[in-house]
Write a protein that holds these residues in place. Structure first.
Motif, PDB file in Angstrom:
ATOM      1  N   VAL A 139     -27.110  15.691  51.537  1.00 26.71           N
ATOM      2  CA  VAL A 139     -27.427  16.686  52.548  1.00 26.71           C
ATOM      3  C   VAL A 139     -27.469  17.990  51.948  1.00 26.71           C
ATOM      4  CG1 VAL A 139     -26.658  15.266  54.447  1.00 26.71           C
ATOM      5  CG2 VAL A 139     -25.035  17.000  53.237  1.00 26.71           C
ATOM      6  N   ALA A 140     -27.769  19.147  52.561  1.00 27.81           N
ATOM      7  CA  ALA A 140     -27.789  20.376  52.298  1.00 27.81           C
ATOM      8  C   ALA A 140     -26.457  20.722  51.748  1.00 27.81           C
ATOM      9  CB  ALA A 140     -28.168  21.480  53.222  1.00 27.81           C
ATOM     10  N   PRO A 141     -26.204  21.643  50.777  1.00 29.76           N
ATOM     11  CA  PRO A 141     -25.129  22.159  50.169  1.00 29.76           C
ATOM     12  C   PRO A 141     -23.918  22.439  51.177  1.00 29.76           C
ATOM     13  CG  PRO A 141     -26.768  23.008  48.871  1.00 29.76           C
ATOM     14  CD  PRO A 141     -27.335  22.241  49.768  1.00 29.76           C
ATOM     15  N   TYR A 142     -22.754  22.359  51.247  1.00 29.56           N
ATOM     16  CA  TYR A 142     -21.947  22.565  52.220  1.00 29.56           C
ATOM     17  C   TYR A 142     -21.849  24.384  52.349  1.00 29.56           C
ATOM     18  CZ  TYR A 142     -17.778  22.124  55.058  1.00 29.56           C
ATOM     19  OH  TYR A 142     -16.941  22.207  56.248  1.00 29.56           O
TER      20      TYR A 142
ATOM     21  N   PRO B 204     -15.222  -0.838  51.921  1.00 28.85           N
ATOM     22  CA  PRO B 204     -16.700  -0.735  52.049  1.00 28.85           C
ATOM     23  C   PRO B 204     -17.084   0.645  52.396  1.00 28.85           C
ATOM     24  CG  PRO B 204     -15.674  -2.730  52.881  1.00 28.85           C
ATOM     25  CD  PRO B 204     -14.487  -1.578  52.485  1.00 28.85           C
ATOM     26  N   ASN B 205     -18.421   1.056  51.977  1.00 31.44           N
ATOM     27  CA  ASN B 205     -19.120   2.098  52.339  1.00 31.44           C
ATOM     28  C   ASN B 205     -18.215   3.522  51.782  1.00 31.44           C
ATOM     29  OD1 ASN B 205     -21.173   0.440  53.345  1.00 31.44           O
ATOM     30  ND2 ASN B 205     -20.204   0.931  55.433  1.00 31.44           N
ATOM     31  N   ALA B 206     -17.181   3.390  50.807  1.00 38.34           N
ATOM     32  CA  ALA B 206     -16.561   4.432  50.201  1.00 38.34           C
ATOM     33  C   ALA B 206     -17.393   5.063  49.169  1.00 38.34           C
ATOM     34  CB  ALA B 206     -15.198   4.130  49.943  1.00 38.34           C
ATOM     35  N   VAL B 207     -17.590   6.213  48.820  1.00 37.75           N
ATOM     36  CA  VAL B 207     -18.241   6.910  47.747  1.00 37.75           C
ATOM     37  C   VAL B 207     -17.101   7.273  46.781  1.00 37.75           C
ATOM     38  CG1 VAL B 207     -20.196   7.673  48.941  1.00 37.75           C
ATOM     39  CG2 VAL B 207     -18.212   9.194  48.586  1.00 37.75           C
ATOM     40  N   PHE B 208     -17.474   7.264  45.358  1.00 35.61           N
ATOM     41  CA  PHE B 208     -16.532   7.541  44.417  1.00 35.61           C
ATOM     42  C   PHE B 208     -16.262   9.123  44.112  1.00 35.61           C
ATOM     43  CE2 PHE B 208     -16.015   8.679  39.800  1.00 35.61           C
ATOM     44  CZ  PHE B 208     -14.631   7.882  39.677  1.00 35.61           C
ATOM     45  N   ALA B 209     -14.988   9.647  43.955  1.00 35.38           N
ATOM     46  CA  ALA B 209     -14.784  10.886  43.659  1.00 35.38           C
ATOM     47  C   ALA B 209     -13.908  10.824  42.435  1.00 35.38           C
ATOM     48  CB  ALA B 209     -14.201  11.663  44.874  1.00 35.38           C
ATOM     49  N   GLY B 210     -14.303  11.366  41.264  1.00 43.68           N
ATOM     50  CA  GLY B 210     -13.311  11.385  40.125  1.00 43.68           C
ATOM     51  C   GLY B 210     -12.535  12.940  40.266  1.00 43.68           C
ATOM     52  N   LEU B 211     -11.304  12.670  40.183  1.00 39.88           N
ATOM     53  CA  LEU B 211     -10.277  13.776  40.257  1.00 39.88           C
ATOM     54  C   LEU B 211     -10.798  14.694  39.212  1.00 39.88           C
ATOM     55  CD1 LEU B 211      -7.678  15.254  41.100  1.00 39.88           C
ATOM     56  CD2 LEU B 211      -6.497  13.563  39.180  1.00 39.88           C
ATOM     57  N   ASP B 212     -10.867  14.150  37.776  1.00 38.16           N
ATOM     58  CA  ASP B 212     -11.137  15.127  37.039  1.00 38.16           C
ATOM     59  C   ASP B 212     -12.642  15.948  37.013  1.00 38.16           C
ATOM     60  OD1 ASP B 212      -8.773  15.159  35.128  1.00 38.16           O
ATOM     61  OD2 ASP B 212      -9.097  13.159  35.063  1.00 38.16           O
ATOM     62  N   ALA B 213     -13.615  14.976  37.322  1.00 37.61           N
ATOM     63  CA  ALA B 213     -14.961  15.449  37.300  1.00 37.61           C
ATOM     64  C   ALA B 213     -15.411  15.958  38.513  1.00 37.61           C
ATOM     65  CB  ALA B 213     -15.786  13.987  36.992  1.00 37.61           C
ATOM     66  N   ASP B 214     -14.738  15.838  39.766  1.00 35.99           N
ATOM     67  CA  ASP B 214     -15.434  16.444  40.682  1.00 35.99           C
ATOM     68  C   ASP B 214     -14.235  17.501  41.484  1.00 35.99           C
ATOM     69  OD1 ASP B 214     -17.649  14.884  40.894  1.00 35.99           O
ATOM     70  OD2 ASP B 214     -16.576  13.098  41.449  1.00 35.99           O
ATOM     71  N   LEU B 215     -12.957  17.276  41.203  1.00 36.13           N
ATOM     72  CA  LEU B 215     -12.101  18.060  41.900  1.00 36.13           C
ATOM     73  C   LEU B 215     -11.402  18.924  41.070  1.00 36.13           C
ATOM     74  CD1 LEU B 215     -10.460  15.307  44.111  1.00 36.13           C
ATOM     75  CD2 LEU B 215     -12.561  16.482  44.749  1.00 36.13           C
ATOM     76  N   ALA B 216     -11.768  19.195  39.936  1.00 36.40           N
ATOM     77  CA  ALA B 216     -11.275  20.321  39.030  1.00 36.40           C
ATOM     78  C   ALA B 216     -12.235  20.732  37.950  1.00 36.40           C
ATOM     79  CB  ALA B 216     -10.021  19.505  38.271  1.00 36.40           C
ATOM     80  N   SER B 217     -12.097  22.044  37.507  1.00 37.68           N
ATOM     81  CA  SER B 217     -12.836  22.507  36.392  1.00 37.68           C
ATOM     82  C   SER B 217     -12.067  22.133  35.136  1.00 37.68           C
ATOM     83  CB  SER B 217     -13.086  23.802  36.742  1.00 37.68           C
ATOM     84  OG  SER B 217     -11.870  24.515  36.635  1.00 37.68           O
ATOM     85  N   HIS B 218     -12.943  22.450  34.087  1.00 36.32           N
ATOM     86  CA  HIS B 218     -12.501  21.958  32.677  1.00 36.32           C
ATOM     87  C   HIS B 218     -12.387  23.161  31.809  1.00 36.32           C
ATOM     88  CE1 HIS B 218     -14.457  18.622  34.549  1.00 36.32           C
ATOM     89  NE2 HIS B 218     -13.235  18.048  34.237  1.00 36.32           N
ATOM     90  N   PRO B 219     -11.095  23.979  31.847  1.00 34.13           N
ATOM     91  CA  PRO B 219     -10.956  25.191  30.991  1.00 34.13           C
ATOM     92  C   PRO B 219     -10.787  25.053  29.464  1.00 34.13           C
ATOM     93  CG  PRO B 219      -9.022  24.739  31.986  1.00 34.13           C
ATOM     94  CD  PRO B 219      -9.787  23.809  32.674  1.00 34.13           C
ATOM     95  N   ALA B 220     -11.182  25.891  28.948  1.00 39.67           N
ATOM     96  CA  ALA B 220     -10.828  25.837  27.360  1.00 39.67           C
ATOM     97  C   ALA B 220      -9.579  25.959  27.010  1.00 39.67           C
ATOM     98  CB  ALA B 220     -11.917  26.670  26.693  1.00 39.67           C
TER      99      ALA B 220
ATOM    100  N   ALA C 230     -15.334  25.504  40.746  1.00 38.89           N
ATOM    101  CA  ALA C 230     -16.332  26.613  41.423  1.00 38.89           C
ATOM    102  C   ALA C 230     -16.785  26.308  42.732  1.00 38.89           C
ATOM    103  CB  ALA C 230     -17.382  26.910  40.500  1.00 38.89           C
ATOM    104  N   LEU C 231     -16.558  27.069  43.804  1.00 40.74           N
ATOM    105  CA  LEU C 231     -16.946  26.770  45.042  1.00 40.74           C
ATOM    106  C   LEU C 231     -18.397  26.324  45.230  1.00 40.74           C
ATOM    107  CD1 LEU C 231     -14.949  29.280  47.306  1.00 40.74           C
ATOM    108  CD2 LEU C 231     -14.952  27.205  47.546  1.00 40.74           C
ATOM    109  N   GLU C 232     -19.381  26.825  44.471  1.00 40.35           N
ATOM    110  CA  GLU C 232     -20.740  26.328  44.463  1.00 40.35           C
ATOM    111  C   GLU C 232     -20.860  25.057  44.022  1.00 40.35           C
ATOM    112  OE1 GLU C 232     -19.638  29.269  42.914  1.00 40.35           O
ATOM    113  OE2 GLU C 232     -20.373  30.732  44.035  1.00 40.35           O
ATOM    114  N   GLY C 233     -20.121  24.878  42.851  1.00 41.88           N
ATOM    115  CA  GLY C 233     -20.287  23.280  42.672  1.00 41.88           C
ATOM    116  C   GLY C 233     -19.652  22.475  43.325  1.00 41.88           C
ATOM    117  N   PHE C 234     -18.302  22.684  44.278  1.00 43.94           N
ATOM    118  CA  PHE C 234     -17.835  21.877  45.066  1.00 43.94           C
ATOM    119  C   PHE C 234     -18.740  21.505  46.408  1.00 43.94           C
ATOM    120  CE2 PHE C 234     -14.336  21.446  48.293  1.00 43.94           C
ATOM    121  CZ  PHE C 234     -14.125  20.089  48.228  1.00 43.94           C
ATOM    122  N   ALA C 235     -19.359  22.721  46.538  1.00 42.86           N
ATOM    123  CA  ALA C 235     -20.157  22.697  47.785  1.00 42.86           C
ATOM    124  C   ALA C 235     -21.528  21.716  47.507  1.00 42.86           C
ATOM    125  CB  ALA C 235     -21.009  23.723  48.047  1.00 42.86           C
TER     126      ALA C 235
END
Length: 279
Positions: free
Chosen positions: A139-142, A38-54, A66-71
């Protein structure tokens, strides 16, 4: 603060912490909707915790975002520098949970813990799961630093693997390390000079981490007298290595570095390949 929190801790369900459910794979979101704390937000390993290099030859299959994206992602989850963050996954922290823990620690957020045993610990404890799409108030970016701390690049790993005062640990399964099979990357084998310590050896049959004392013995048998800051940990793509880094922290071994690119990067760069058992 211990990096692990037990499912019986009241902070998990009393609303005082930011709960984050991390899932990996194509059906990650569907599994979250099928049942989460209950009250847990979803985080996607590929979508939120990694970038997608060519090209995985540069940074591997799961480079850090990228740190800005993670913030901005942390802001969407409602995480501030003062937040107590509790994370978990459905793989006993062997995938996304430990990765997010490590990323938060890497940007200086120390008030973060991983549920020991993950989602299974919750269901075993009889906690009723939710099936909604829970979201916190943004909230404001970390305020992140200029770079992720405690990482090494491929050039540093080349040096570390040849240095008797340093240890490179490969936490993949033994058959992958030895070059017998490779289900995910293009070439089988390991970084010459790296030692093998399969990440699951840190776990009990119930899917929880061993005691801190048992983990200290396990890891000290591998690193010997090498200083923790001279230890490099890697896996296939920089995810399960975080599981071992969390275990080391629980054992009081602080300072080892993560090679994010891991085998997925090394094996794509025409570098020496080891097979069998080095040590």
């Amino acid at each position: 603060m211990s990096p692990l929190i037990q499912i019986t801790d009241p902070h998990i369900l009393d609303g005082s912490a930011i709960l984050i459910d991390v899932r990996g794979g194509a059906d990650a979101h569907a599994r979250y909707l099928a049942g989460h704390l209950p009250n847990a937000v979803f985080a996607g390993l590929d979508a939120d915790l990694a970038s997608h290099p060519a090209d995985a030859a540069i940074g591997g299959r799961h480079p850090l975002p990228a740190l800005e994206g993670f913030a901005e992602t942390l802001a969407r989850w409602g995480v501030t520098p003062g937040s107590h963050v509790i994370v978990y996954d459905d793989k006993a922290a062997a995938m996304g949970g430990a990765r997010l823990w490590w990323m938060l620690r890497s940007i200086g957020h120390t008030n973060v813990q991983v549920i020991n045993g993950g989602l299974k610990a919750a269901t075993d404890a009889g906690i009723q799961l939710a099936t909604d799409e829970y979201q916190n108030t943004a909230v404001a970016p970390y305020p992140v630093a200029a770079e992720y701390a405690n990482t090494v690049d491929i050039e540093e790993v080349k040096k570390a693997a040849k240095d008797e005062n340093r240890v490179v640990i490969d936490v993949r399964e033994g058959v992958r390390y030895q070059g017998i099979t490779e289900p995910l990357d293009l070439v089988a084998g390991h970084i010459p000079g790296a030692v093998n310590l399969f990440y699951s050896t840190s776990m009990s049959p119930e899917g929880k981490y061993l005691t801190s004392q048992a983990l200290t013995t396990l890891y000290k048998d591998t690193i010997g007298d090498v200083k923790p800051e001279n230890v490099v940990v890697h896996c296939g793509s920089g995810v399960t290595a975080c599981h071992t880094l969390l275990g080391m922290e629980h054992a009081g071994i602080t300072g080892p570095k993560l090679y994010v690119g891991s085998w997925s990067e090394w094996s794509r760069n025409d570098l020496p390949i080891g097979t069998g058992m080095d040590k």
